[in-house]
Design a protein around this motif. Structure first.
Motif, PDB file in Angstrom:
ATOM      1  N   ARG A 197       0.847  -1.192   0.000  1.00  0.00           N
ATOM      2  CA  ARG A 197       0.000   0.000   0.000  1.00  0.00           C
ATOM      3  C   ARG A 197       0.887   1.247   0.000  1.00  0.00           C
ATOM      4  O   ARG A 197       1.890   1.292   0.724  1.00  0.00           O
TER       5      ARG A 197
ATOM      6  N   ALA B 145       1.103   5.721  -0.174  1.00  0.00           N
ATOM      7  CA  ALA B 145       0.446   7.019   0.004  1.00  0.00           C
ATOM      8  C   ALA B 145       1.541   8.066   0.042  1.00  0.00           C
ATOM      9  O   ALA B 145       2.677   7.767   0.439  1.00  0.00           O
TER      10      ALA B 145
ATOM     11  N   ALA C 217      -1.490   7.583  -4.154  1.00  0.00           N
ATOM     12  CA  ALA C 217      -1.897   6.634  -3.113  1.00  0.00           C
ATOM     13  C   ALA C 217      -2.576   5.461  -3.803  1.00  0.00           C
ATOM     14  O   ALA C 217      -3.228   5.639  -4.838  1.00  0.00           O
ATOM     15  N   GLY C 218      -2.417   4.290  -3.247  1.00  0.00           N
ATOM     16  CA  GLY C 218      -3.073   3.138  -3.856  1.00  0.00           C
ATOM     17  C   GLY C 218      -2.528   1.835  -3.333  1.00  0.00           C
ATOM     18  O   GLY C 218      -1.912   1.780  -2.259  1.00  0.00           O
ATOM     19  N   THR C 219      -2.782   0.778  -4.096  1.00  0.00           N
ATOM     20  CA  THR C 219      -2.391  -0.558  -3.657  1.00  0.00           C
ATOM     21  C   THR C 219      -1.929  -1.395  -4.838  1.00  0.00           C
ATOM     22  O   THR C 219      -2.364  -1.180  -5.971  1.00  0.00           O
TER      23      THR C 219
ATOM     24  N   THR D  50      -4.328  -0.308  -7.926  1.00  0.00           N
ATOM     25  CA  THR D  50      -5.182   0.886  -7.902  1.00  0.00           C
ATOM     26  C   THR D  50      -4.287   2.091  -7.642  1.00  0.00           C
ATOM     27  O   THR D  50      -3.316   1.996  -6.888  1.00  0.00           O
TER      28      THR D  50
ATOM     29  N   LEU E 205      -4.576   6.462  -7.008  1.00  0.00           N
ATOM     30  CA  LEU E 205      -5.287   7.735  -6.886  1.00  0.00           C
ATOM     31  C   LEU E 205      -4.243   8.843  -6.857  1.00  0.00           C
ATOM     32  O   LEU E 205      -3.300   8.782  -6.060  1.00  0.00           O
TER      33      LEU E 205
END
Lengths: 447, 480
Positions: A39, A41, A145-147, A175, A177
């Motif tokens: 993850r 960010a 940010a994402g995964t 994902t 953002l």
């Protein structure tokens, strides 16, 4: 241990436990997973997760009652204890007037999901490398940010009456953002294979969306607008339909919005919704939690309501046939939904719209009235004003409160392109983008 | 457990990581549901496992397994270290933990009636009784009664010397009545929606709700709502009862004050927060009578424990006082950013999740009003109770809540019933319009056992102490 070796070991242990069961009927559902999620960010990895776990649900029948016990261990002693405890639990219960024995097998299953070894065994260093590839496409002034998640799941269902089903599948999902001073953009991709995920390309899509939405207007009035709903928004509608209308338990209880409406026209003729686990785009598995083969289910056909998803139990209550959609004690839901495509493109929809709003994504949607399919939520990560057939500018976010079936009823353009998109509260669907009219924006946010 | 913890510590220290901790947990759950006079579901589950968190090269690595033994602890620790090394290849800043001293101790949720020691037959007898009472009401379609019990035994040890043993016990129960007619459905729940009321503690905390004594009333209300008018769209004075207000606190105060969310750590999933770092000590969050606390020491609260999953002791902290925002919810990783020590809110959803900042018991402290006096003081308004739906934007600014039931208030008296009520607003405007809060006689701690956050997803059990409160000029009756 190879996947086949692992599946055989699981099968052997579970079948031994069933053979040693003191109950008249025994059914065991097992899921075993190895999953990892990196993850990020603020343009850095901040959380990094790996887990190995299992869930084994043992049901034992004594007379006309089932006792249920769940454990997370596949050790033979733990399985034996769970079986004995489930049988003991059943003895304490009153007879169930709706008792149904376990499914009788074996069945043949129509497909095998893809299992990709590099995805199952994806190392943290590889995930970090892929995440950094995405970072390279982050424009100045934006935070990513994402995964990136990778993993494998094994699902097995076994019964004393011949059900013996086990399968394994892998999933990779990325994902991203991108958040800037005045706008944001989001993109995602899911695949059975980690090598099919291209973080740079996906990040680029998010960046294009974010940059296009910079310096949004905030002065647009609330009210009803022509809207183009992109895939996440449409997938959200479909998941709410599944939870509040397409499920057999809700249908049997009279709570589904499809009760009394099968055979009726409930949307426009251009709307067909099916559930098809065999379509690889839906990431489906070949059998349900009772070991029944998943069937292709037509739910809405050219606007006419045709059927709902059933387990053996909900089918029996509704006088229908099971469709292979059991999700255990929660009833039956379609989880591999597909909304049929149209013949437009996103660009054509924009070009055909004199004045309207393009919605990239919904946020925190929820059900206001399940029987009337009224939902509410907000827009997020790219809301745009369309004027004279062109994207005019970005907009700050709106709250919407809308009858979703009515939105589909008024859909006059549907994209030819479909994609799998996840939904905020879980699940996802293979959907096109749609254009619809008189969509109700009931409030505004400040960003 | 102690022997495994000692082994973990010795092993982790040998690896040279700057910090590591382990949580070894055993979890028991029992869930019972009776629907329309038959057992719908009874399930008992037991799970065990451990999770290892490693701070290495300034980054976190986390790994978890369901096999609790020395060899697995060794393997998983090395894996967590490898994951932290991978994280360090894509970092901007090192993680720095605060200097909270390592704690040692034991905590057990206080209780007198352990639900796990209570027979299934007795539980079922109650559930059937509640069901029967609801089903006795003419026109009711579906009646559901449920109980949920949860016991987690956790052993926490860190390379700093922390050694904490905790047993958290939770009990929940509730009823749901559904009436369906002519394509319309109305639902009433008691004591709260989504399977009822939840506390840390034993059955003794649920007895005062007298669920059986309220079953007929709740069923009658569900049927009555079918023929009630819809709440018109208007701006009006709104009095919100405690359970719904608990969810209002949850969504519009609890989540936006999580410091990880403020710092962007949750951006990709649940979003960020309007309560940016410049707002601390400056933001007028609400009216002068607004006093909000985070209190993990509150007896019976679902967010009550001895220590959080950083090993930080449970605390009571002022969040908003006199309407001014004062403090975030923090953990050892983030507290230093606001120049503090952690206020103890880092919690994980089981052994297989790394802890993240979670609400504890976030409370709107009691005011001064008796409820009767508050209604009598309201000339024109609406009363709303029991949550039906919730939605809020990605910075926690614009919200909309649906409730099960509303009543008109005219001339200081409760009047006719409305169905499908909802209300919407902007967080600081809404809290700024609050001009009355009921006193401690009406204050209850409402459990929220379904708070979602994080990736992979985690469900936290939190709570909110509230009493009914009054808000002015609120938009109600939004239509789809």
């Amino acid at each position: 241990m190879s996947t086949a070796e692992f599946e055989n070991a699981v099968r052997e242990r579970i079948e031994d436990a069933i053979a040693g069961s003191p109950a008249e009927d025994t059914e065991i559902l097992v899921t075993s997973n190895i999953s990892a999620l990196t993850r990020f960010a603020n343009n850095q990895i901040h959380q990094n997760h790996h887990e190995e776990n299992a869930e084994v649900t043992v049901r034992c029948a004594v007379g006309r009652r089932w006792g249920t016990v769940t454990t997370n261990s596949l050790d033979p002693e733990a399985l034996k204890k769970a079986v004995d405890d489930a049988a003991d639990a059943a003895r304490l219960l009153p007879d169930d007037p709706e008792f149904i024995p376990s499914a009788e097998g074996p069945y043949r299953y129509s497909f095998t999901p893809e299992f990709d070894k590099p995805t199952a065994e994806c190392e943290p260093s590889r995930r970090a490398l892929m995440v950094k590839k995405g970072f390279e496409k982050v424009p100045d002034g934006y935070e990513a940010a994402g995964t990136l998640s990778t993993g494998a799941v094994t699902l097995g269902v076994f019964s004393a009456r011949g059900i013996s089903a086990i399968t394994s599948a892998t999933t990779a999902e990325y994902t991203i953002l991108l958040t800037g001073k005045t706008s944001s953009g989001y993109a995602e991709e899911t695949s059975r294979r980690v090598t099919a995920i291209d973080p740079a390309a996906i990040a680029k899509r998010a960046a294009e969306k974010a940059i296009a939405g910079e310096n949004p207007r905030s002065d647009l009035d609330i009210g009803r607008y022509t809207v183009i709903l992109e895939e996440e928004a449409v997938a959200t509608f479909l998941m709410f339909f599944s939870w509040t209308g397409f499920g057999g338990q809700e249908f049997a209880d009279g709570e589904s919005f499809l009760c009394g409406r099968l055979g009726e026209k409930i949307t426009g003729e251009n709307i067909t919704i099916v559930d098809d686990a065999a379509d690889p785009r839906t990431f489906g598995l070949p059998f349900d939690f009772e070991g029944m083969p998943r069937q292709r289910l037509t739910i809405i056909e050219h606007g006419i309501a045709r059927g709902v998803a059933h387990s053996r139990k909900t089918a029996s209550k509704s006088g229908a046939l099971p469709t292979g959609h059991s999700v255990g004690p929660w009833g039956a839901y379609p989880t591999n939904l597909i909304l049929s495509p149209g013949d437009s493109s996103r660009d054509e929809m924009i070009k055909a719209t004199e004045r309207g709003i393009l919605v990239s994504r919904f946020h925190y949607s929820n059900v206001v009235d399940p029987k009337k399919t009224v939902y509410t939520g907000l827009t997020r990560d790219g809301t745009f004003l369309i004027e004279n057939g062109e994207i005019a500018c970005g907009l700050t976010n709106f709250r919407w409160t809308q009858n979703a079936l009515e939105a589909l009823e008024k859909a006059d353009m549907i994209s030819a392109e479909q994609r799998f998109n996840s939904a905020f509260f879980g699940g996802g669907a293979v959907v096109p983008a749609i254009r619809t009219h008189e969509f109700n924006f009931s409030g505004k946010s400040d960003h | 457990m102690k022997e495994l913890a000692d082994f973990f510590r010795a092993n982790a220290q040998r690896t040279g990581v700057s910090y590591a901790d382990i949580r070894i947990t055993g979890l028991a759950r029992e869930s019972l549901t009776v629907k329309n006079g038959r057992v719908d579901n009874i399930s008992k589950s037991a799970e065990a496992g451990f999770g290892v968190r490693v701070l290495h090269r300034g980054c976190w690595g986390f790994a978890a397994s369901n096999h609790v033994n020395r060899a697995e602890i060794e393997r998983i620790t090395m894996l967590a270290m490898e994951i932290a090394m991978a994280s360090s290849t894509a970092k901007r800043e090192d993680v720095r933990l605060d200097d909270t001293p390592a704690a040692q101790g034991t905590y057990v949720t206080p209780h007198t009636k352990d639900p796990f020691a209570w027979s299934t037959e007795e539980k079922l007898a109650l559930l059937f009784d509640w069901n029967k009472k609801m089903k006795s009401v003419k026109g009711l379609t579906n009646a559901t009664s449920s109980m949920d019990f949860f016991r987690e035994e956790q052993y926490f040890a860190s390379t700093e010397g922390a050694l904490i043993e905790q047993t958290i016990l939770e009990s929940g129960a509730g009823i749901e009545a559904v009436a369906i007619q002519n394509g319309e459905m109305q639902r009433r729940c008691y004591p709260n929606s989504f399977r009822g009321q939840f506390h840390t503690g034993g059955w003794e905390l649920l007895e005062p709700y007298d669920i059986g004594g309220n079953a007929e009333r709740i069923a009658e209300e569900a049927v009555m709502l079918l023929s009630a008018p819809e709440l018109p769209h208007m701006r009006t004075t709104l009095i919100i009862e405690g359970a719904q207000l608990g969810l209002q606190v949850h969504e519009s105060i609890g989540h936006p004050i999580e410091l990880d969310r403020v710092l962007g750590m949750e951006a990709a999933y649940a979003g960020m927060s309007f309560v940016t770092l410049d707002k601390r000590g400056n933001l007028k969050y609400g009216s002068d009578i607004m006093h909000v606390t985070a209190d993990a020491t509150l007896p019976g609260g679902l967010g009550t424990f001895g220590w959080d999953d950083d090993g930080v002791p449970a605390q009571r902290v002022d969040i908003i006082k006199d309407g001014v925002f004062l403090n975030y919810l923090t953990n050892r990783e983030t507290a230093g950013i606001v120049g503090q020590r952690s206020n103890g809110t880092n919690r994980a959803d089981g052994f297989n999740r790394a802890p993240i900042i979670r609400m504890t018991n976030i409370n709107l402290e009691p005011g001064t009003w008796e409820l009767d006096a508050l209604i009598a003081d309201t000339e024109d308004g609406i009363w709303m109770e029991t949550n039906k739906s919730w939605s809020i934007d990605d910075r926690r600014v614009n919200f909309q809540f649906g409730c099960e039931l509303a009543r008109e208030i005219k001339g200081g008296k409760l009047g006719k019933v409305y169905k499908n009520p909802n209300y919407t607003g902007i967080t600081t405007e809404f809290w700024g319009s609050m001009d009355a809060v009921c006193n401690k006689n009406h204050w209850k701690i409402w459990g929220t056992p379904n708070c979602g956050k994080g990736q992979p997803s985690q469900t936290a059990h939190v709570a909110h102490g509230t009493a009914p409160a009054r808000f002015r000029n609120v938009e109600v009756g939004v239509r789809g």
